[in-house]
Design an enzyme around this catalytic site. Structure first.
Site, PDB file in Angstrom:
ATOM      1  N   SER A 121       0.851  -1.203   0.000  1.00  0.00           N
ATOM      2  CA  SER A 121       0.000   0.000   0.000  1.00  0.00           C
ATOM      3  C   SER A 121       0.884   1.249   0.000  1.00  0.00           C
ATOM      4  O   SER A 121       2.092   1.167   0.173  1.00  0.00           O
ATOM      5  CB  SER A 121      -0.933   0.000   1.215  1.00  0.00           C
ATOM      6  OG  SER A 121      -1.786   1.119   1.166  1.00  0.00           O
ATOM      7  N   LYS A 172      -4.604  -7.110   2.720  1.00  0.00           N
ATOM      8  CA  LYS A 172      -4.577  -6.050   1.701  1.00  0.00           C
ATOM      9  C   LYS A 172      -5.937  -5.940   0.999  1.00  0.00           C
ATOM     10  O   LYS A 172      -6.393  -4.847   0.658  1.00  0.00           O
ATOM     11  CB  LYS A 172      -3.459  -6.317   0.681  1.00  0.00           C
ATOM     12  CG  LYS A 172      -3.390  -5.302  -0.470  1.00  0.00           C
ATOM     13  CD  LYS A 172      -2.977  -3.936   0.017  1.00  0.00           C
ATOM     14  CE  LYS A 172      -3.102  -2.752  -0.903  1.00  0.00           C
ATOM     15  NZ  LYS A 172      -3.059  -2.849  -2.309  1.00  0.00           N
ATOM     16  N   HIS A 175      -8.091  -4.038   3.303  1.00  0.00           N
ATOM     17  CA  HIS A 175      -7.596  -2.645   3.246  1.00  0.00           C
ATOM     18  C   HIS A 175      -8.195  -1.927   2.029  1.00  0.00           C
ATOM     19  O   HIS A 175      -8.687  -0.808   2.115  1.00  0.00           O
ATOM     20  CB  HIS A 175      -6.067  -2.689   3.176  1.00  0.00           C
ATOM     21  CG  HIS A 175      -5.408  -1.424   2.714  1.00  0.00           C
ATOM     22  ND1 HIS A 175      -5.420  -1.017   1.391  1.00  0.00           N
ATOM     23  CD2 HIS A 175      -4.719  -0.470   3.373  1.00  0.00           C
ATOM     24  CE1 HIS A 175      -4.763   0.127   1.277  1.00  0.00           C
ATOM     25  NE2 HIS A 175      -4.327   0.477   2.467  1.00  0.00           N
ATOM     26  N   GLU A 179     -10.788   1.207   1.543  1.00  0.00           N
ATOM     27  CA  GLU A 179     -10.442   2.320   0.636  1.00  0.00           C
ATOM     28  C   GLU A 179     -11.636   2.648  -0.278  1.00  0.00           C
ATOM     29  O   GLU A 179     -11.934   3.825  -0.514  1.00  0.00           O
ATOM     30  CB  GLU A 179      -9.237   1.850  -0.168  1.00  0.00           C
ATOM     31  CG  GLU A 179      -8.497   2.856  -0.974  1.00  0.00           C
ATOM     32  CD  GLU A 179      -7.348   2.146  -1.718  1.00  0.00           C
ATOM     33  OE1 GLU A 179      -6.328   1.807  -1.088  1.00  0.00           O
ATOM     34  OE2 GLU A 179      -7.474   1.912  -2.937  1.00  0.00           O
TER      35      GLU A 179
HETATM   36  N1  LIG Z   1      -0.371   1.141  -8.790  1.00  0.00           N
HETATM   37  C1  LIG Z   1      -0.608   1.034  -7.479  1.00  0.00           C
HETATM   38  O1  LIG Z   1      -0.909   2.014  -6.790  1.00  0.00           O
HETATM   39  C2  LIG Z   1      -0.475  -0.298  -6.780  1.00  0.00           C
HETATM   40  C3  LIG Z   1      -0.479  -0.327  -5.388  1.00  0.00           C
HETATM   41  C4  LIG Z   1      -0.323  -1.542  -4.729  1.00  0.00           C
HETATM   42  C5  LIG Z   1      -0.185  -2.704  -5.451  1.00  0.00           C
HETATM   43  N2  LIG Z   1      -0.211  -2.659  -6.814  1.00  0.00           N
HETATM   44  C6  LIG Z   1      -0.053  -3.935  -7.521  1.00  0.00           C
HETATM   45  O2  LIG Z   1       1.285  -4.020  -7.982  1.00  0.00           O
HETATM   46  C7  LIG Z   1       1.328  -4.769  -9.197  1.00  0.00           C
HETATM   47  C8  LIG Z   1       1.971  -3.916 -10.279  1.00  0.00           C
HETATM   48  O3  LIG Z   1       1.213  -2.733 -10.399  1.00  0.00           O
HETATM   49  P1  LIG Z   1       1.706  -1.479 -11.254  1.00  0.00           P
HETATM   50  O4  LIG Z   1       0.773  -0.374 -10.900  1.00  0.00           O
HETATM   51  O5  LIG Z   1       3.168  -1.302 -11.108  1.00  0.00           O
HETATM   52  O6  LIG Z   1       1.375  -2.013 -12.728  1.00  0.00           O
HETATM   53  P2  LIG Z   1       2.052  -1.568 -14.117  1.00  0.00           P
HETATM   54  O7  LIG Z   1       1.107  -2.010 -15.172  1.00  0.00           O
HETATM   55  O8  LIG Z   1       2.501  -0.161 -14.072  1.00  0.00           O
HETATM   56  O9  LIG Z   1       3.367  -2.480 -14.179  1.00  0.00           O
HETATM   57  C9  LIG Z   1       3.344  -3.862 -14.374  1.00  0.00           C
HETATM   58  C10 LIG Z   1       4.609  -4.234 -15.133  1.00  0.00           C
HETATM   59  O10 LIG Z   1       4.662  -5.653 -15.222  1.00  0.00           O
HETATM   60  C11 LIG Z   1       5.142  -5.977 -16.510  1.00  0.00           C
HETATM   61  N3  LIG Z   1       4.711  -7.329 -16.798  1.00  0.00           N
HETATM   62  C12 LIG Z   1       3.446  -7.763 -17.051  1.00  0.00           C
HETATM   63  N4  LIG Z   1       3.437  -9.093 -17.213  1.00  0.00           N
HETATM   64  C13 LIG Z   1       4.724  -9.511 -17.052  1.00  0.00           C
HETATM   65  C14 LIG Z   1       5.357 -10.775 -17.088  1.00  0.00           C
HETATM   66  N5  LIG Z   1       4.659 -11.897 -17.319  1.00  0.00           N
HETATM   67  N6  LIG Z   1       6.705 -10.820 -16.888  1.00  0.00           N
HETATM   68  C15 LIG Z   1       7.406  -9.700 -16.661  1.00  0.00           C
HETATM   69  N7  LIG Z   1       6.857  -8.466 -16.607  1.00  0.00           N
HETATM   70  C16 LIG Z   1       5.529  -8.387 -16.801  1.00  0.00           C
HETATM   71  C17 LIG Z   1       4.556  -4.938 -17.440  1.00  0.00           C
HETATM   72  O11 LIG Z   1       5.303  -4.820 -18.619  1.00  0.00           O
HETATM   73  C18 LIG Z   1       4.633  -3.685 -16.563  1.00  0.00           C
HETATM   74  O12 LIG Z   1       5.825  -2.972 -16.750  1.00  0.00           O
HETATM   75  C19 LIG Z   1      -0.126  -5.168  -9.516  1.00  0.00           C
HETATM   76  O13 LIG Z   1      -0.386  -6.438  -8.992  1.00  0.00           O
HETATM   77  C20 LIG Z   1      -0.918  -4.114  -8.757  1.00  0.00           C
HETATM   78  O14 LIG Z   1      -2.208  -4.546  -8.413  1.00  0.00           O
HETATM   79  C21 LIG Z   1      -0.341  -1.485  -7.494  1.00  0.00           C
END
Ligand SMILES: NC(=O)c1ccc[n+]([C@@H]2O[C@H](COP(=O)([O-])OP(=O)(O)OC[C@H]3O[C@@H](n4cnc5c(N)ncnc54)[C@H](O)[C@@H]3O)[C@@H](O)[C@H]2O)c1
Length: 301
Positions: A121, A172, A175, A179
């Protein structure tokens, strides 16, 4: 420590930079080579495949998966289950459904790989310098191996080892359910203000509520920032996408007979926001016309 980071998107790259600020070494891999190049420019070692990444890590190998939940996480963990071995550690920092994490844990446990499901988070800003983490995993002793990483990348008091596998992602999920409710309440409040006869300045309201009021908090500060950029939010559509956690929280409430009306309605409002018109509305309008002759609006108007 040296660890592999898979997924160098919005969260992954920030986490990598955060860890490197604290002298951890990162081997970064992403399907998108541009993101690997960005991580290398920030000081990480790049990898051009999962195999390459794993080969560049010392034993016990520590790998953090930060790709979208669902299929991308499933396939990454399945591949890693064949590339990692006994005593290695795999952390899933994405928003995986906790039942998927239970399944991932079984796959990895069979190979002697310690799995940690880590709810993350604090958004991108948190990931970059002071994240918040809820971490489950069956092997509490193995958690001690990765604890120093959390000491460095988390906000003070901003991480918790939550017990057995999947408890981190479960926490989470709840959480994120909270939210949903908080954001919906804030949004409804601003809509009532918009509809009133008074002339409020949204940014100023969010600002005053951020200074000493009961409803102050990060979401209110974010509201102030967004209203500063676009006072009436005229540039954006009011569609509220949902990525699962609210639905899962409500489902858990239904399964355990726990009423979650606020989170459930917040979830319904998200679904409603994705529709331009509704069949429900058409049916009710047609019925009112049928029994009482009430006027019906023409489609598209
Ligand atoms: N954005 C947020 O605020 C946030 C907060 C907490 C958790 N998350 C979680 O974190 C994770 C990533 O989120 P994000 O916002 O960074 O997403 P994002 O889409 O910005 O990044 C994901 C990355 O993973 C890469 N990817 C996808 N499939 C792949 C694979 N098979 N092998 C290698 N790389 C691969 C993509 O190219 C991309 O660069 C998700 O599970 C999301 O739910 C996001």
């Amino acid at each position: 420590m040296k660890l592999g980071l898979i997924g160098l998107g919005k969260m992954g790259l920030s986490l990598a930079e955060n860890a490197m600020d604290h002298n951890h070494e990162i081997v970064g891999y992403d399907l998108n080579k541009d993101f690997v190049d960005k991580a290398v420019a920030a000081g990480a070692e790049g990898a051009d495949s999962l195999e390459d990444m794993v080969a560049k890590l010392p034993s016990p190998k520590i790998v953090w998966v930060m790709v979208p939940a669902g299929k991308p996480t499933d396939s990454t963990i399945e591949s890693l289950s064949t590339l990692l071995g006994k005593g290695d550690i795999l952390i899933d920092g994405g928003n995986s459904y906790y039942k998927d994490s239970l399944r991932h844990n079984e796959i990895l446990k069979a190979k002697g790989i310690d799995f940690f499901d880590c709810g993350t988070s604090g958004g991108m800003e948190g990931a970059r310098s002071h994240g918040n983490f809820m971490i489950g995993g069956d092997n509490k002793e193995a958690f001690e191996t990765i604890r120093p990483l959390y000491d460095d990348i988390a906000e003070k008091d901003g991480y918790l080892y939550t017990g057995r596998a999947a408890s981190g992602h479960y926490l989470k999920m709840v959480h994120n359910g909270i939210e949903y409710g908080e954001m919906q309440a804030i949004a409804e409040g601003f809509e009532v203000l918009e509809a009133s006869d008074f002339d409020y300045d949204n940014e100023a309201v969010a600002k005053v509520w951020s200074h000493g009021s009961v409803i102050r908090g990060w979401l209110m500060e974010l509201a102030e920032e967004q209203f500063a950029k676009d006072p009436e939010l005229e540039k954006i559509a009011g569609r509220m996408h949902a990525s699962g956690e609210g639905q899962w929280t409500v489902q858990e409430g239904l399964d355990s007979h726990v009423p979650t009306p606020v989170i459930a309605l917040a979830l319904m409002m998200r679904y409603r926001s994705m529709q331009d018109d509704t069949f429900t509305g058409k049916v009710v309008s047609a019925l009112r016309n049928g029994f009482g002759g009430h006027a019906m609006d023409k489609a598209g108007k």
